[in-house]
Design an enzyme around this catalytic site. Structure first.
Site, PDB file in Angstrom:
ATOM      1  N   CYS A 197       1.095  -1.086  -0.003  1.00  0.00           N
ATOM      2  CA  CYS A 197      -0.045   0.123   0.099  1.00  0.00           C
ATOM      3  C   CYS A 197       1.201   1.682  -0.445  1.00  0.00           C
ATOM      4  O   CYS A 197       2.210   1.159   0.653  1.00  0.00           O
ATOM      5  CB  CYS A 197      -0.947  -0.329   0.920  1.00  0.00           C
ATOM      6  SG  CYS A 197      -2.341   1.654   1.451  1.00  0.00           S
ATOM      7  N   HIS A 239       4.340   1.767   1.817  1.00  0.00           N
ATOM      8  CA  HIS A 239       4.137   2.146   3.293  1.00  0.00           C
ATOM      9  C   HIS A 239       3.429   0.587   3.938  1.00  0.00           C
ATOM     10  O   HIS A 239       3.335   0.578   5.073  1.00  0.00           O
ATOM     11  CB  HIS A 239       3.633   3.087   3.802  1.00  0.00           C
ATOM     12  CG  HIS A 239       2.198   3.735   3.399  1.00  0.00           C
ATOM     13  ND1 HIS A 239       1.936   5.028   2.838  1.00  0.00           N
ATOM     14  CD2 HIS A 239       1.159   2.243   3.767  1.00  0.00           C
ATOM     15  CE1 HIS A 239       0.455   4.871   2.870  1.00  0.00           C
ATOM     16  NE2 HIS A 239       0.617   3.440   2.895  1.00  0.00           N
ATOM     17  N   SER A 297      -2.322   9.929   8.463  1.00  0.00           N
ATOM     18  CA  SER A 297      -2.977  10.485  10.152  1.00  0.00           C
ATOM     19  C   SER A 297      -3.018   9.448  10.591  1.00  0.00           C
ATOM     20  O   SER A 297      -3.357   9.380  11.743  1.00  0.00           O
ATOM     21  CB  SER A 297      -3.982  11.237   9.720  1.00  0.00           C
ATOM     22  OG  SER A 297      -4.946  11.200   8.864  1.00  0.00           O
ATOM     23  N   HIS A 357       3.045   7.627   8.113  1.00  0.00           N
ATOM     24  CA  HIS A 357       2.591   7.364   6.700  1.00  0.00           C
ATOM     25  C   HIS A 357       1.386   7.968   6.558  1.00  0.00           C
ATOM     26  O   HIS A 357       1.049   8.231   5.154  1.00  0.00           O
ATOM     27  CB  HIS A 357       2.497   5.944   6.810  1.00  0.00           C
ATOM     28  CG  HIS A 357       1.114   4.944   7.171  1.00  0.00           C
ATOM     29  ND1 HIS A 357       0.788   5.685   8.407  1.00  0.00           N
ATOM     30  CD2 HIS A 357      -0.281   4.649   6.150  1.00  0.00           C
ATOM     31  CE1 HIS A 357      -0.778   4.972   8.429  1.00  0.00           C
ATOM     32  NE2 HIS A 357      -0.916   4.111   7.218  1.00  0.00           N
TER      33      HIS A 357
END
Lengths: 156, 484
Positions: B99, B333, B409, B407
């Protein structure tokens, strides 16, 4: 049988608590809970495609997991949203639902079911959030006084 | 309130010492400032402590400022394992392998573009496959897909979907070389081959963003990265390996949990932490399969960028070159990678797991595009659809976390709770009022992604900067959001 979405699961995901009088009902209601995450009007799905399923597993946990995984697979591989009829389950022993000593591996539980539905159509279906996988996180299947109960965290 | 065993050791690091749990081999280091630390669930600390128990872990079990509860490993977690004595764990990488985020510059000015936004958004929404059941490359066969997952962005380049610069400006140049399609199940291939080139749903998105006055933190670095100044339009993508990566992760989690104890004598406190020795046949097979999923996700983002370039060309009547549609960088990430790092003065080969955490190499480190070698690695951090996102750079002091930073929030509120509290239509209206054009396949999905359901992105990147993990270059504001 039924299901609900408790609030105490991981925030980014869909947590389902499902129950049924027996294991077959539990599987059917857990899948219904999963389906309603992905489509808001699951009751409107037309039964224009029929998919026969045979699932084998060692224990009730694996059986439920395998059913959910298979139906998500059909969604991704064939683009189908399917409702699930109550499966017919051949369990090791209807009394205890536990494996018999000396039983051959891989044959403990065998379930057959028919899933019915139709290809995903964003123009007609009120789509919710896609489910990407069944996780093992907090995954639990329990026998209770009323029947069977499961907790499932689905990765969305 | 945080448990007592989590004790601050500096203004941005809190520690859980090894005596918290008998099995812990290293301490946990949580990188967060006061408010962020206070908002973390206890489960995050428990999970980071569990990770500290895995065989061969080196340094610390890390939790980033955006850390929240995941499956087994926390999301926003990082852990390095000795390549020879350590393990590989699918749960330390995540279900959605690779992702990641892609940031693309344009030479467009938002003031000029704004009148065309409705038309542009409609065209993007129509032509970028998003949401449930969409197909990316209808003609792609399972055979073709196997080739694609072994060669990653090189496959995309050969098929005319990528430029040389796209490859150069992607982590690993868009191809992990250890990918072996033979380690991937038939089931994963069947799930994956329909999905290359699709955005997906949930928290995945395509955004049009703008650089605001006063939101450039380092003008010189920004300009070298392709950010020229206020008003500039950029594009950001967030998606991964879709059902394919999930199937790879599920397959190996299941096989690892069967063999882990009888074959390798490893016991873990949570089934989602299932792992295998990295140098074992099981570990190597998963590593090769994981790299296939990494490559698939790079191509997935590339095909979407290709489609975006077509749409921009058609709507705005110019070539992608004319419109300056140049990739700034693409980061993953959710991965595990073999890297060389110095530990106690000695260089060691480590398998660094980053789950919801981004590699942030410092200036001069290997593997950076030559044009960015002196700057450090670009890092792209996405906030919620209502707030903003950041372009950062890796820094020297990142050595403390094996060059790993945040990566995104991180969620604050569950999807269900967000759906009860917010309504898709209201959010759409509110976002329109705030100058954000929204197109979403799912109204309920939109409510689940409300900005208030997420942590404060500004606090996350600020904490990462104060902790010396990365530094801010530009803040970006969304003006168009496409959700599956």
């Amino acid at each position: 049988m039924g299901y609900r979405y408790p609030d105490d699961g991981p925030g980014g995901d869909a947590t389902i608590e499902a129950w049924g009088a027996d294991l077959a009902e539990l599987i059917a209601s857990a899948w219904r809970g999963a389906l309603e995450v992905m489509i808001e009007d699951a009751g409107e799905l037309r039964p224009i495609r029929e998919v026969p399923l045979t699932i084998r597993a060692e224990n009730p946990e694996e059986l439920l997991f395998a059913f959910l995984d298979e139906l998500l697979f059909r969604k991704d591989a064939e683009g189908l949203l399917l409702t699930l009829d109550r499966p017919e389950i051949r369990a090791p022993s209807s009394e205890t639902d536990r494996g018999e000593p000396g039983r051959e591996e891989g044959t403990a539980y065998e379930a057959r079911a028919t899933a019915r539905g139709e290809p995903i159509d964003p123009a007609r279906h009120r789509l919710g959030t896609d489910i990407k996988a069944v996780s093992f996180h907090q995954f639990a299947v329990k026998r209770t006084a009323e029947g069977w109960r499961a907790r499932i965290v689905l990765d969305t | 309130m945080n448990p007592k065993y989590v004790r601050p050791i500096s203004d941005c690091i809190a520690e859980i010492p090894t005596d918290y749990r008998a099995c812990m081999q290293v301490p946990v280091h949580v990188y967060a400032t006061g408010a962020l630390l206070g908002s973390m669930e206890d489960g995050v600390f428990e999970q980071a402590a569990n990770v500290a128990c895995l065989p061969g872990i080196v340094g610390h079990s890390f939790c980033m400022p955006d850390g929240h509860v995941g499956y087994g490993f926390p999301i926003g977690g990082a852990a390095a394992f000795d390549a020879d004595t350590g393990v590989i764990s699918p749960g330390g990488i995540g279900f959605d392998i690779n992702c990641g985020m892609r940031l693309v510059a344009t030479s467009l000015n938002y003031e000029e573009l704004e009148p065309r936004m409705p038309q542009l958004m409609d065209a993007l929404f129509e032509r970028v496959p998003a949401g449930l059941g969409e197909t990316g490359l209808p003609g792609l066969t399972p055979e073709g897909f196997r080739d694609l997952i072994e060669r990653g962005m090189e496959w995309a380049y050969e098929h005319g979907y990528a430029t040389e610069q796209d490859l150069r400006r992607t982590e690993e140049n868009g191809r992990m070389r250890g990918a072996d399609a033979g380690t991937v199940s038939e089931r994963a291939v069947e799930r994956g081959h329909r999905q290359v080139g699709t955005l997906g749903s949930g928290n995945h998105y395509l955004e049009i963003q703008v650089v605001d006055p006063g939101s450039v933190f380092d003008e010189q670095a920004a300009s070298k990265l392709g950010i020229d100044g206020p008003g500039q339009v950029v594009l950001m993508l967030h998606t991964g390996s879709r059902g394919f990566g999930h199937q790879v992760a599920t397959d190996y989690l299941q096989s690892f949990s069967r063999v882990m104890k009888p074959k390798y004598g490893i016991e873990v406190p949570d089934k989602q932490l299932a792992c295998a020795p990295f140098r074992s046949a099981d570990g190597q097979a998963y590593f090769a399969a994981m790299q296939c999923a990494v490559n698939m996700a790079f191509v997935n983002r590339q095909l979407i960028l290709h489609r975006i370039r077509e749409v921009f060309s058609d709507v705005l009547h110019g070539t992608p070159q004319d419109l300056g549609l140049q990739q700034i960088y693409d980061v993953t990430h959710n991965t595990a990678k073999l890297e060389r790092h110095t530990v106690d003065g000695k260089e060691r080969e480590l398998l660094v797991h980053r789950k919801g955490a981004t590699r942030a190499f410092a200036p001069g480190m290997p593997g950076l595009p030559p044009e960015f070698a002196e700057l450090g690695q670009p890092v792209i951090i996405g906030g919620s659809m209502e707030t903003g996102s950041y372009l950062l750079l890796g820094v020297e002091s990142g050595a403390a976390t094996f060059y790993t930073t945040a990566h995104g929030s991180g969620r604050l509120m569950g999807r269900r709770a967000a759906k009860r509290r917010f309504h898709g239509a209201d959010i759409k209206a509110r976002m329109r009022g705030a100058g954000i054009h929204v197109r979403a396949k799912s109204k309920s999905g939109l409510a689940e992604e409300a900005g208030a359901a997420y942590k404060d992105i500004d606090a996350v990147v600020e904490a990462a900067e104060r902790a010396g993990l990365s530094r801010r270059v530009v803040r970006l504001r969304p003006v168009g959001s496409i959700k599956g």
